[in-house]
Design a protein around this motif. Structure first.
Motif, short mmCIF file in Angstrom:
data_model
loop_
_atom_site.label_atom_id
_atom_site.label_comp_id
_atom_site.label_asym_id
_atom_site.label_seq_id
_atom_site.Cartn_x
_atom_site.Cartn_y
_atom_site.Cartn_z
N VAL A 170 -25.53 -27.99 -106.71
CA VAL A 170 -26.91 -28.01 -107.15
C VAL A 170 -26.98 -29.02 -107.49
CG1 VAL A 170 -27.74 -27.16 -109.94
CG2 VAL A 170 -26.38 -25.63 -108.29
N GLU A 171 -28.09 -29.36 -107.36
CA GLU A 171 -28.80 -31.16 -107.60
C GLU A 171 -29.85 -31.12 -108.54
OE1 GLU A 171 -30.87 -34.51 -104.25
OE2 GLU A 171 -31.27 -31.73 -104.09
N ALA A 172 -29.37 -32.00 -109.17
CA ALA A 172 -30.69 -32.22 -110.79
C ALA A 172 -31.02 -33.53 -110.20
CB ALA A 172 -30.23 -31.55 -111.59
N GLU A 173 -32.17 -34.06 -110.90
CA GLU A 173 -32.77 -35.45 -111.55
C GLU A 173 -33.20 -34.78 -113.39
OE1 GLU A 173 -35.45 -38.21 -109.56
OE2 GLU A 173 -33.71 -37.33 -108.10
N ILE A 174 -32.46 -36.17 -114.17
CA ILE A 174 -32.55 -35.72 -115.36
C ILE A 174 -32.89 -36.65 -116.31
CG2 ILE A 174 -30.73 -33.69 -115.55
CD1 ILE A 174 -29.07 -35.65 -116.65
N GLU A 175 -33.74 -37.26 -116.77
CA GLU A 175 -34.95 -37.89 -117.47
C GLU A 175 -34.39 -37.50 -118.72
OE1 GLU A 175 -38.53 -40.55 -116.88
OE2 GLU A 175 -38.02 -39.92 -115.15
N GLY A 176 -34.21 -38.82 -119.52
CA GLY A 176 -34.79 -38.97 -121.00
C GLY A 176 -33.86 -40.21 -122.08
N ASP A 177 -33.54 -40.53 -123.58
CA ASP A 177 -33.47 -41.21 -124.09
C ASP A 177 -31.75 -41.81 -123.48
OD1 ASP A 177 -31.05 -39.97 -126.39
OD2 ASP A 177 -33.38 -39.48 -126.18
N GLU A 178 -31.06 -42.69 -123.71
CA GLU A 178 -29.44 -42.31 -122.38
C GLU A 178 -28.44 -41.82 -123.76
OE1 GLU A 178 -25.76 -46.27 -122.13
OE2 GLU A 178 -27.72 -46.33 -122.84
N ALA A 179 -28.09 -41.37 -124.44
CA ALA A 179 -27.54 -40.43 -125.55
C ALA A 179 -27.76 -39.64 -124.93
CB ALA A 179 -28.00 -40.65 -127.09
N PRO A 188 -22.47 -23.81 -116.95
CA PRO A 188 -21.67 -22.27 -117.52
C PRO A 188 -20.98 -21.44 -117.73
CG PRO A 188 -23.12 -22.43 -116.18
CD PRO A 188 -23.60 -23.63 -115.98
N PRO A 189 -20.99 -21.02 -118.64
CA PRO A 189 -19.87 -19.46 -117.81
C PRO A 189 -19.62 -19.15 -117.10
CG PRO A 189 -20.83 -19.33 -120.41
CD PRO A 189 -21.37 -20.56 -119.98
N GLY A 190 -18.60 -18.58 -115.51
CA GLY A 190 -18.83 -18.39 -115.35
C GLY A 190 -18.68 -19.36 -113.64
N SER A 191 -18.82 -20.50 -114.00
CA SER A 191 -18.81 -21.66 -112.62
C SER A 191 -17.59 -22.59 -112.99
CB SER A 191 -20.28 -22.41 -113.37
OG SER A 191 -20.01 -23.23 -114.52
N ILE A 192 -17.02 -23.30 -111.63
CA ILE A 192 -16.41 -23.93 -111.60
C ILE A 192 -17.36 -25.50 -111.12
CG2 ILE A 192 -14.10 -24.09 -110.20
CD1 ILE A 192 -14.29 -21.28 -110.47
N VAL A 193 -17.41 -26.32 -111.88
CA VAL A 193 -17.48 -26.97 -111.39
C VAL A 193 -15.94 -28.40 -110.57
CG1 VAL A 193 -18.55 -29.54 -111.52
CG2 VAL A 193 -19.59 -27.57 -112.98
N GLU A 194 -16.63 -28.95 -109.51
CA GLU A 194 -15.17 -29.67 -109.13
C GLU A 194 -15.46 -31.23 -108.93
OE1 GLU A 194 -15.02 -27.81 -104.80
OE2 GLU A 194 -14.29 -25.92 -104.89
N ARG A 195 -16.94 -31.39 -109.04
CA ARG A 195 -17.25 -32.90 -108.93
C ARG A 195 -18.49 -33.22 -108.85
NH1 ARG A 195 -17.27 -33.51 -103.18
NH2 ARG A 195 -19.16 -34.85 -102.69
N THR A 196 -18.93 -34.16 -109.54
CA THR A 196 -20.21 -33.98 -109.66
C THR A 196 -20.31 -35.72 -109.68
OG1 THR A 196 -20.16 -34.99 -112.05
CG2 THR A 196 -21.02 -33.13 -112.13
N ASP A 197 -21.55 -35.79 -108.73
CA ASP A 197 -21.96 -37.23 -107.66
C ASP A 197 -23.08 -37.91 -108.48
OD1 ASP A 197 -19.57 -37.16 -106.66
OD2 ASP A 197 -21.46 -35.59 -104.15
N VAL A 232 -28.10 -36.00 -109.61
CA VAL A 232 -26.60 -35.42 -109.39
C VAL A 232 -26.59 -34.86 -108.87
CG1 VAL A 232 -25.07 -34.43 -111.36
CG2 VAL A 232 -27.02 -36.18 -112.34
N VAL A 233 -25.23 -34.69 -108.29
CA VAL A 233 -25.11 -33.35 -106.99
C VAL A 233 -23.80 -32.69 -107.53
CG1 VAL A 233 -24.68 -32.50 -105.29
CG2 VAL A 233 -26.21 -34.58 -104.96
N VAL A 234 -23.95 -31.06 -108.33
CA VAL A 234 -22.93 -30.67 -108.38
C VAL A 234 -22.41 -29.79 -107.90
CG1 VAL A 234 -21.86 -29.19 -110.83
CG2 VAL A 234 -24.27 -30.88 -110.64
N HIS A 235 -20.63 -30.04 -107.35
CA HIS A 235 -20.11 -29.42 -106.56
C HIS A 235 -18.81 -28.95 -107.26
CE1 HIS A 235 -21.46 -32.05 -103.20
NE2 HIS A 235 -21.29 -33.22 -104.58
N GLY A 236 -18.76 -27.55 -106.83
CA GLY A 236 -18.02 -25.98 -106.70
C GLY A 236 -18.71 -24.62 -106.59
N VAL A 278 -33.82 -29.38 -111.49
CA VAL A 278 -32.70 -28.96 -110.99
C VAL A 278 -33.49 -27.27 -109.92
CG1 VAL A 278 -33.17 -26.31 -112.73
CG2 VAL A 278 -30.33 -27.54 -111.67
N ARG A 279 -32.15 -27.86 -108.64
CA ARG A 279 -32.73 -26.90 -107.41
C ARG A 279 -30.57 -26.74 -107.14
NH1 ARG A 279 -35.92 -30.69 -104.12
NH2 ARG A 279 -34.25 -32.70 -103.23
#
Length: 89
Positions: A42-51, A64-73, A6-10, A34-35
């Motif tokens: 912000v870039e992350a790789e996440i792994e777990g069950d589908e839900a 989180p509060p204070g962030s403004i996420v414009e989009r995620t890839d 995941v890449v989180v932009h904003g 996450v980094r």
């Protein structure tokens, strides 16, 4: 198990995004990392069950509060069985 890249932009750096993401991942039993990226995302790789991964993707799309996420890839990756969730450089 599934894994997503995941890449989180904003406005997502300087607001505690990585630390909040780690807390959220640990709460949901998600592993991975996450980094911050040099381009301000912000870039992350996440792994777990589908839900759990789906719920974490929803959280990342809001942040989180204070962030403004414009989009995620989001891209699919093969699970690695990585233990724990870390903040990397």
């Amino acid at each position: 198990m599934i894994r997503r890249h995941v890449v989180v932009h904003g406005h997502v750096q300087g607001v505690g995004f990585r630390y909040a993401a780690r807390r959220e991942a640990e709460r949901r039993g998600i592993t991975g990392w996450v980094r911050n990226r040099p381009d301000g995302a912000v870039e992350a790789e996440i792994e777990g069950d589908e839900a759990s991964v789906t719920a974490m993707l929803d959280w990342l799309a809001t942040g989180p509060p204070g962030s403004i996420v414009e989009r995620t890839d989001v891209a699919e990756h093969e699970p690695t069985g990585e233990p724990g969730f870390t903040i990397t450089a």
